[in-house]
Write an enzyme that holds these catalytic residues in place. Sequence first.
Site, PDB file in Angstrom:
ATOM      1  N   GLU A  32       0.831  -1.211   0.000  1.00  0.00           N
ATOM      2  CA  GLU A  32       0.000   0.000   0.000  1.00  0.00           C
ATOM      3  C   GLU A  32       0.865   1.260   0.000  1.00  0.00           C
ATOM      4  OE1 GLU A  32      -0.302  -2.595   1.988  1.00  0.00           O
ATOM      5  OE2 GLU A  32      -2.402  -3.080   2.408  1.00  0.00           O
ATOM      6  N   GLU A  85      -3.758  -6.499  17.117  1.00  0.00           N
ATOM      7  CA  GLU A  85      -2.604  -7.078  16.426  1.00  0.00           C
ATOM      8  C   GLU A  85      -1.634  -7.681  17.451  1.00  0.00           C
ATOM      9  OE1 GLU A  85      -1.283  -5.499  12.300  1.00  0.00           O
ATOM     10  OE2 GLU A  85       0.310  -4.826  13.631  1.00  0.00           O
ATOM     11  N   LYS A 123      -1.669 -11.025   2.638  1.00  0.00           N
ATOM     12  CA  LYS A 123      -0.682 -10.307   1.804  1.00  0.00           C
ATOM     13  C   LYS A 123      -0.126 -11.248   0.746  1.00  0.00           C
ATOM     14  CE  LYS A 123       1.426  -7.437   5.442  1.00  0.00           C
ATOM     15  NZ  LYS A 123       2.705  -7.158   6.107  1.00  0.00           N
TER      16      LYS A 123
END
Length: 549
Positions: free
Chosen positions: A215, A356, A515
């Site tokens: 990104e 996370e 990803k």
Amino acid sequence: MLERTVPTETQAWKKLEQHAREMRSFSILESFKAQSNRFENMSIQHPKMLADFSKNKWTEETISLFKQLFEEVNLSKAIDAQFSGDIINETEKRAVLHTALRRPSTDEVKVDGMNVIPEIHKVLASMYAFANKVRGGQWKGYTGKSIQHVVNIGIGGSDLGPRMVYEALEPFSRPDLTFHFVSNVDGADISHVLREIDPSRTLFIIESKTFTTQETMTNAHTARTWFLTYAKDEAHIAKHFVAVSTNHEKVTEFGIDAQNMFGFWDWVGGRYSVWSAIGLPVCLAIGEEHFAAFLKGAHDMDEHFRTAPFEENIPQLMAAAGIWYRNFLGADSMAVLPYNQKLSRFAAYLQQADMESNGKSIDRNGKNVDYMTGPIVWGEPGTNGQHAFYQLIHQGTSLIPCDFIASVEPQHALSDHHRKLLSNFFAQTEALMAGKSEAVVRAELEKAGKSEDEINRLTPFKIFEGNKPTTSFLLKTLDPETMGALIAMYEQKIFAQGVVWNIFSFDQWGVELGKQLANVILPELESGNVGQHDESTVGLINYYLENRA
Ligand code: F6P
């Protein structure tokens, strides 16, 4: 190395299970009536805030059982390990030293035998020197004009921290500099920003620990191409692009002068990196003095966490309350409700910090846990949330412990607004705890002249069960130092919970799979040749391929 105690095998855990059964009928409101000093005993006066734990569904016994639990899992040893730079991120073989980033220059913290504090302060000094030049107008763009727009390009920890803190401290920021944050690979994000800026007066900060994140790299290249359509000459990039990264090689490869790179280290986790050069946009906005105060506030909170006795230790009590609700009373989520519009991104920031870190199901022994770990974290500023989701907190079927955050002093001059805001803050914590009994509902309906039938029909809907737990943080004011303290307070809560849950809080393997698959699918979208996927994924990709312009 961290210890490997399985929490459910401790004496304290077993006692807490029994205690939770005994607490089923516990009423927070009744316990206030029974015990005149509950507020005094369960609230903490910190130099920056009042932390009120008294509206929680717990007793002094609960708190003392948590003290025992924290001792049994050896939290104090884990805290020492964190602060002294032990390799506590074991799966990535790294120390976890965001706390070192906020320590005074006279301190010493060693990684591989080397004191890292001088290096940290060297980078800080270069950030301050750069910020002073940009803020003072001495840093000129390719046409000789000073900088007016700062665009931060980053994602995750390289976006959420600087963006959230910038917004919170925007009243301390220079009005002649405007800040923009681009994170999403969705082109709509950067397109919107590029429309608003003047290339000759814009500074792009490319923030990425790895300098490989899809990104960020995509947005950075788009910004570079856009800039060159105006500036024409690559030599001008040096005046308009700076990088914050640990990856020197990739930064140079991108074309950013090594002199314009601010470094940090692999022992700073992305979601804990706002204290490093990743905080550069904040530093540009609020300046050296305020940024130093931000670091100091966090350091003071670290010291509080390290040294305050358990009963007076804000992050440790927050950790205890969170585990109590998650593991013993069945809560799946917790809400963070800032009564401060400037903290509108705070819940989003904490989602990364908490979820996370503690969204893990494998323990430090490599085994599946058979107890709950990190909660779902969510929230929105009050009073907006009151007109949206508070209904469910008040009358829904889920237990949702809430953190309420407000400041005594507003960051604006509209005192009438602030009193109204705070009246809602106080009212909600009271309403969630006290609820509204059947007798009160009936009396109100009678007073409103309703018939007996109507009263019987409406009463069940209007009853508020109450007994909903809240913790209130009433800050004196939201200044840079307090902001530092507030974030560090949550960071240390997350740390303590991870220690108890026997998980590794500082890796994030769970973000990798998506990803990897996106990297497989992207060439298929480019070539139109769809590879091996399940039927649904193939169907979705084909729909895209067939319908795109
Ligand atoms: O989402 C995964 C993650 O690695 C985060 O932990 C990190 O904050 C983010 O990606 C951005 O990474 P980077 O700073 O390397 O671009």
